[in-house]
Write an enzyme that holds these catalytic residues in place. Structure first.
Site, mmCIF file in Angstrom:
data_model
loop_
_atom_site.group_PDB
_atom_site.id
_atom_site.type_symbol
_atom_site.label_atom_id
_atom_site.label_comp_id
_atom_site.label_asym_id
_atom_site.label_seq_id
_atom_site.Cartn_x
_atom_site.Cartn_y
_atom_site.Cartn_z
ATOM 1 N N LYS A 13 0.936 -1.588 -0.402
ATOM 2 C CA LYS A 13 -0.449 0.110 -0.096
ATOM 3 C C LYS A 13 1.021 1.383 0.016
ATOM 4 O O LYS A 13 1.920 1.492 0.315
ATOM 5 C CB LYS A 13 -1.291 -0.024 1.109
ATOM 6 C CG LYS A 13 -1.906 1.059 1.396
ATOM 7 C CD LYS A 13 -2.917 0.849 2.530
ATOM 8 C CE LYS A 13 -3.836 2.308 2.326
ATOM 9 N NZ LYS A 13 -4.715 1.718 3.356
ATOM 10 N N SER A 64 -9.925 2.062 2.468
ATOM 11 C CA SER A 64 -9.144 3.309 1.729
ATOM 12 C C SER A 64 -7.891 1.973 1.086
ATOM 13 O O SER A 64 -7.184 2.424 0.097
ATOM 14 C CB SER A 64 -8.803 3.824 2.758
ATOM 15 O OG SER A 64 -6.816 3.118 3.530
ATOM 16 N N SER A 84 -10.587 -0.216 6.834
ATOM 17 C CA SER A 84 -9.537 -0.112 5.375
ATOM 18 C C SER A 84 -9.201 -1.853 4.817
ATOM 19 O O SER A 84 -8.498 -1.684 4.119
ATOM 20 C CB SER A 84 -9.150 1.242 5.735
ATOM 21 O OG SER A 84 -9.134 2.275 4.985
HETATM 22 N N1 GLN Z 1 -13.915 4.533 6.095
HETATM 23 C C1 GLN Z 1 -13.113 4.772 7.014
HETATM 24 C C2 GLN Z 1 -12.578 6.538 6.905
HETATM 25 O O1 GLN Z 1 -12.603 6.725 5.467
HETATM 26 C C3 GLN Z 1 -12.083 3.946 7.163
HETATM 27 C C4 GLN Z 1 -11.024 4.555 7.159
HETATM 28 C C5 GLN Z 1 -9.319 3.785 7.488
HETATM 29 O O2 GLN Z 1 -9.418 2.818 7.826
HETATM 30 N N2 GLN Z 1 -8.369 4.230 6.968
HETATM 31 O O3 GLN Z 1 -11.879 7.172 7.604
#
Ligand code: GLN
Length: 484
Positions: free
Chosen positions: A75, A150, A174
């Site tokens: 990532k 994400s 995410s």
């Molecule tokens: N969807 C959540 C956010 O936008 C979690 C994102 C994540 O786990 N990085 O904060």
């Protein structure tokens, strides 16, 4: 070869049925062939192949580890020496990391090959990969829907067999949410299990890196490399790391599965509910028993998270000001103007929204009303889990309320988007380990995930429980059509 798991590739490499260079070339060719998915931000074939060559030399000398020569996708939130590291943002669009994150360093030491840096929501803020400065990622299951976010690039890459496995990070879901929407096995370790050093911070008290793989066995192999204390991360925990592969096959007779009633109430799609119930039935056949548990403060997790995470983000992201590294606006009059223009041009809309919410919540006069209240709620949510674990060994439920949604469907409605993480966020707030494993498909052929939540540092049990299920089901082996 491209449909083989990490465990299978590892065996093939050591039997000399294939070389790391051949494997790396194979996956790089697939990445190129399916670049319409937009799963990667940066590729550097020369670097990847140099690593593969070095891995082949190690294999020949018999100095290899289990993952020596295995190509992995990383990532783009992890700093990797010499690699462009953008975190999905324009503000880091020219940032070449001068050092390795601990996680990258560990993979390098073990001899894994980095295939490239995967696309992601900007600064990991999102659930659909649509907030990336580099464009949305398409799901290989249906290119009109999102892969989740994400860690959407990692999810699409592994699902389409562009990489045998990848890393992700999970602040509110995410790793688990994209794993669920893309038919993968994703594990968010306990807070402190995996070093955050060199992992670009979003919300430091919630962020945790983990593996995104095609099986629980592969997740165990990767976690073996990733986990462990790190003096460079003061939040990493000095707790012994077991060999996660050793307990994969343990009998789960008598396992007590807690089902939180709050995870099966309104808002859950009937298709997802049906698949989760079928998975629980499968567990009963394996000898597990089911107990009802309650997580009464579940509905407060999203409001609590959307105060705390933006508050931490607003502080973490203040370092991106154009002064020392990253993007800098072209025309400005003085230092303040340079900061303002750089940040106005360098951040996307969702990131700006979070910075503003966070700054507001932390400001004098509002701190007690929002930030402090959210911290108190966080404690209550953690207490709920503690109580639930008095009567069960693992908690199960859906990972997401629905299957993958269409690209564009929720991008103008932040609240609808935030609800995608309704079942995953409380696990981060509590700091517990959580996992998502494939558990079926909806009538449109889109994947459904089953979530497993464990006690602190009980990753070995989660992997064991997931592995037993994967031995009697083949959901996790299903591959999207058109990626041969
Ligand atoms: N969807 C959540 C956010 O936008 C979690 C994102 C994540 O786990 N990085 O904060």
């Amino acid at each position: 070869m491209f449909d083989k798991t990490v465990a299978e590739l590892s065996a093939a490499l050591r039997r000399r049925q294939v070389s790391s260079v051949e494997l790396t070339q194979l996956f790089l060719a697939r990445i190129n062939k399916y670049k319409n998915l937009n799963a990667f931000i940066t590729l550097d074939p020369e670097r990847s192949l140099a690593q593969a060559k070095a891995a082949d030399a190690r294999l020949a000398q018999g100095e290899s580890t289990v993952i020596t020569g295995v190509p992995l996708a990383q990532k783009d939130i992890f700093c990797a020496d010499g690699w462009l590291t953008t975190c999905g943002s324009k503000i880091l669009s020219n940032f070449v990391a001068p050092y390795d994150a601990t996680l990258i360093e560990k993979f390098n030491k073990a001899g894994a090959v980095c295939l490239g840096k995967t696309n992601m929501d900007e600064f990991a803020m999102g659930s659909s990969n649509e907030t990336s400065y580099y464009g949305a990622v398409k799901s290989p299951w249906n290119t009109e829907v999102v892969p989740g976010g994400s860690s959407g690039g990692s999810a699409a890459a592994v699902a389409a067999r562009l990489a045998p496995a990848a890393t992700g990070t999970d602040t509110g879901g995410s790793i688990r949410q994209p794993a669920a929407l893309s038919n993968l096995t994703g594990l968010k370790p306990s807070y402190g299990r995996v070093s955050r050093y060199g992992m670009i911070a979003f919300a430091s008290s919630l962020d945790q890196g983990g593996p995104m793989t095609r099986s629980a066995e592969d997740a165990a192999l990767l976690l073996n490399v990733m986990a462990g204390f790190d003096v460079r991360d003061s939040t990493s925990v000095n707790e012994a790391v077991p060999d996660y592969t050793q307990t994969l096959n343990k009998d789960i007779k008598g396992l007590r599965i807690g089902l939180p009633q709050e995870y099966f109430s309104k808002g859950l799609s009937p298709d997802v509910a049906k698949a989760v119930e079928a998975a629980i039935a499968e567990y009963k056949k394996l000898g597990a028993q089911v107990v009802e548990v309650s997580l009464p403060n579940s509905q407060l997790a999203i409001p609590c998270y959307y105060v705390l995470a933006p508050a931490e983000a607003s502080s973490n992201l203040s370092r991106f000001d154009g002064a020392r590294y990253g993007y800098r606006a072209k025309d400005y009059t003085d230092l303040l103007d340079m900061y303002c223009k750089t940040r106005a041009e360098g951040f996307g809309a969702e990131v700006k929204r979070r910075i503003m919410i966070g700054t507001y919540a932390l400001s004098a006069g509002y701190y007690d009303a929002y930030y402090l209240k959210a911290q108190q709620l966080r404690r209550l949510i953690a207490e709920d889990f503690k109580k639930a674990f008095e009567s069960c060994d693992v908690i199960m439920g859906p990972t997401t309320p629905s299957t993958a949604f269409k690209i564009g469907e929720k991008s103008d409605d932040p609240v609808a988007m935030y609800l995608s993480d309704i079942y995953t966020i409380s696990v981060n707030l509590a700091g517990l380990p959580g996992m998502s494993i494939p558990a079926g498909f909806d009538p449109k052929g889109l994947p459904i995930g089953l979530q497993l939540i464990g006690q602190y540092f009980d990753e070995a049990r989660l992997l064991n429980v997931a592995h037993r299920y994967q031995q009697v089901t083949d959901w996790h082996k299903q591959m999207p059509k058109g990626f041969n």
